[in-house]
Design an enzyme around this catalytic site. Structure first.
Site, PDB file in Angstrom:
ATOM      1  N   GLU A 293     -14.568 -23.709 -23.780  1.00  0.00           N
ATOM      2  CA  GLU A 293     -15.301 -24.722 -24.264  1.00  0.00           C
ATOM      3  C   GLU A 293     -16.866 -24.083 -24.970  1.00  0.00           C
ATOM      4  OE1 GLU A 293     -16.526 -28.664 -21.497  1.00  0.00           O
ATOM      5  OE2 GLU A 293     -17.418 -26.663 -20.802  1.00  0.00           O
ATOM      6  N   HIS A 319       7.728 -13.186 -14.830  1.00  0.00           N
ATOM      7  CA  HIS A 319       9.088 -13.987 -14.682  1.00  0.00           C
ATOM      8  C   HIS A 319       8.742 -15.489 -15.344  1.00  0.00           C
ATOM      9  CE1 HIS A 319      10.786 -10.955 -12.055  1.00  0.00           C
ATOM     10  NE2 HIS A 319       9.572 -10.684 -11.881  1.00  0.00           N
ATOM     11  N   LYS A 433     -15.977 -38.952 -23.659  1.00  0.00           N
ATOM     12  CA  LYS A 433     -16.800 -39.328 -22.533  1.00  0.00           C
ATOM     13  C   LYS A 433     -17.535 -40.792 -22.730  1.00  0.00           C
ATOM     14  CE  LYS A 433     -19.068 -35.306 -20.717  1.00  0.00           C
ATOM     15  NZ  LYS A 433     -20.173 -34.376 -20.775  1.00  0.00           N
TER      16      LYS A 433
HETATM   17  O1  PA5 Z   1     -19.753 -26.059 -19.245  1.00  0.00           O
HETATM   18  C1  PA5 Z   1     -20.252 -27.121 -19.137  1.00  0.00           C
HETATM   19  O2  PA5 Z   1     -21.284 -27.586 -19.422  1.00  0.00           O
HETATM   20  C2  PA5 Z   1     -19.141 -28.441 -18.433  1.00  0.00           C
HETATM   21  O3  PA5 Z   1     -17.868 -27.880 -18.685  1.00  0.00           O
HETATM   22  C3  PA5 Z   1     -19.669 -28.609 -17.201  1.00  0.00           C
HETATM   23  O4  PA5 Z   1     -19.426 -27.736 -16.225  1.00  0.00           O
HETATM   24  C4  PA5 Z   1     -18.904 -29.833 -16.697  1.00  0.00           C
HETATM   25  O5  PA5 Z   1     -18.570 -30.754 -17.587  1.00  0.00           O
HETATM   26  C5  PA5 Z   1     -19.669 -30.279 -15.223  1.00  0.00           C
HETATM   27  O6  PA5 Z   1     -20.906 -30.917 -15.770  1.00  0.00           O
HETATM   28  P1  PA5 Z   1     -21.862 -30.879 -14.805  1.00  0.00           P
HETATM   29  O7  PA5 Z   1     -22.254 -29.610 -14.103  1.00  0.00           O
HETATM   30  O8  PA5 Z   1     -23.138 -31.468 -15.645  1.00  0.00           O
HETATM   31  O9  PA5 Z   1     -21.672 -32.004 -13.773  1.00  0.00           O
END
Ligand code: PA5
Length: 464
Positions: A293, A319, A433
């Site tokens: 990410e 494996h 989203k």
């Molecule tokens: O790293 C990030 O920002 C995202 O992957 C969040 O961890 C995930 O979308 C969850 O978001 P939040 O903590 O705002 O609920």
């Protein structure tokens, strides 16, 4: 030395067939790293990289421990609601630093400490199974969300909140809830204010996937008896080792540069993390989110970049995936995590000595078998010119786990600079989203609805 990175098998001259990072590529990496390091320091000085402050944030630690002490004693179960960085960090800490199968141990085996469950998805079957198993009167519910509005976490919250209200009444339900969220913004913060629900802050400058060393990871960890002070101390020790702008003495820098060069110069776009220790398996899953990410982005010049992280586990994946690592496309690096000092663990009995396929095992240990297999896999990959490296920790302790987590976070920040992307945003997840909000009728998503409606529809010609 709590953590050691051996990258011999990434380097030219060590691998056959001209594979590996050449001295001139490494020199270029070192000079790019100096700039990356300076830019990370500058961003931190400007107040944007809050994860760097977490290992030494005594106030947050004290607040977390106080809440854990006040709320932890009376419960059998902790149920964490969250997704992404709000769940993967807590899961990784529990797997690494509590005995295996923690949730299956008796209360005596757990020293009276609670079990820790995580709902990191919205599959209705999993949620109803969880709710049917828990005694809500003896459960503490942590709702963890940096934004305080993530659709999956809010849906989990609404379902669990209704069950709490119905079972315990609204007043007692409020006492069973703890929130971990942004200090100011988001629906969760607003609910906390309106209803007086105890809440710990995720600093505004700490994003979800960089939050494991904030109350996001520390609160659930403290509730189940993990030495969170040790985790932070390990992270702080790693931070001190990574203060150097010299690539040769900065392990997080080396990790970032070797992966970046492997991707850029050698086509190693897939980067596996393969601990040879079950307790570290979920650190690989946590790393996948962090690396993917943060680095999978479109750069300012319009090009798409980003390595693809891959979780693996030794010896299990020998494996499953190692055949691909050995003979599939040479587009991968494999980083092993080795845990030292396990040679004495798990004596293999000497039985069937007369049978050559079994007799040789007797008298060895499982710890030695695991390490020999790791060495053998690393050597076999190197013999085929496949790039690999090994991170060694002396044992799976709070300190070494804290060091590993911090190493990967800082390496990600450096890698963002090397790839010339912002490692701290995630614009690519927004459109999906918005489409989901539009289909669920969230106010303000009319434009997304129009865009969704204009998309090509499933075509019967291409269905079977
Ligand atoms: O790293 C990030 O920002 C995202 O992957 C969040 O961890 C995930 O979308 C969850 O978001 P939040 O903590 O705002 O609920």
């Amino acid at each position: 030395m709590p953590l050691h990175l051996d990258f011999t098998n990434m380097m030219a001259g060590q691998l056959p067939g001209g594979a590996g990072i050449t001295p001139s590529q490494w020199a270029h990496g070192a000079s790019r790293f100096a700039t990356a390091h300076a830019r990370v320091l500058a961003q931190h000085a400007a107040g944007t990289l809050g994860f760097i402050d977490l290992p030494t944030d005594e106030d947050a630690l004290a607040a977390t421990l106080a809440v854990a002490r006040r709320h932890g004693g009376q419960v059998d179960d902790v149920l964490l609601l969250g997704i992404g960085g709000s769940a993967l960090g807590p899961i990784a800490l529990r797997s690494a630093l509590r005995p295996p199968h923690w949730n299956e141990l008796t209360v005596e085996q757990r020293d009276g400490l609670p079990r820790l469950h995580t709902l990191d998805n919205v599959d209705p079957a999993s949620i109803s199974a969880m709710l049917s198993r828990l005694s809500l009167a003896r459960t503490l519910v942590l709702v963890v969300s940096k934004s305080g509005g993530t659709v999956e976490t809010m849906a989990q919250y609404l379902i669990v909140r209704a069950a709490l209200d119905e079972t315990l009444g609204e007043r007692e339900a409020r006492a069973r809830l703890l929130f971990v969220t942004d200090p100011e913004v988001g629906a969760l913060r607003a609910v906390a204010r309106a209803e007086g629900i105890t809440t710990l802050d995720i600093p505004a400058n700490v994003g979800g996937r960089f939050s494991v060393l904030s109350p996001v990871g520390l609160l659930p960890a403290a509730l189940i008896g993990i030495d969170v002070r040790g985790v932070l101390a390990g992270a702080a020790a790693c931070a001190a080792r990574c203060a150097s702008p010299e690539l040769a003495t900065n392990p997080a820098g080396v990790f970032a540069v070797m992966q970046w060069l492997a991707d850029r110069e050698h086509g190693a776009h897939v980067q596996a993390l393969m601990p040879y220790a079950d307790p570290l398996r979920d650190i690989a899953a946590w790393f996948v989110q962090l690396w993917a990410e943060s680095l999978g982005k479109i750069r300012a010049d319009g090009t798409s970049v980003g390595p693809t992280p891959l979780p693996a586990l030794g010896a299990t994946d020998q494996h499953a995936q190692v055949q691909l690592f050995m003979e599939g496309p040479a587009d991968k690096t494999v980083t092993f995590i080795k845990v030292d000092g396990r040679e004495g663990e798990g004596l293999i009995p000497s039985r069937h000595a007369e049978r050559p396929e079994l007799g040789y095992l007797g008298g060895h240990t499982l710890g030695r078998l695991l390490e020999v297999e790791r060495q053998a896999t690393a050597g076999a990959l190197a013999a085929r010119g496949r790039l690999n490296a090994t991170i060694t920790v002396p044992a799976v302790t709070a300190q070494s786990v804290g060091a590993l987590l911090y190493l990967f976070e800082l390496a990600t920040a450096y890698a963002g600079e090397l790839y010339e992307v912002n490692a701290f945003d995630q614009p690519g997840v927004e459109l999906g989203k918005q489409f989901a909000y539009a289909m669920l009728g969230r106010p303000g998503s009319e434009a997304a609805r129009a865009q969704w409606d204009a998309l090509p529809k499933p075509d019967p010609r291409w269905q079977v």
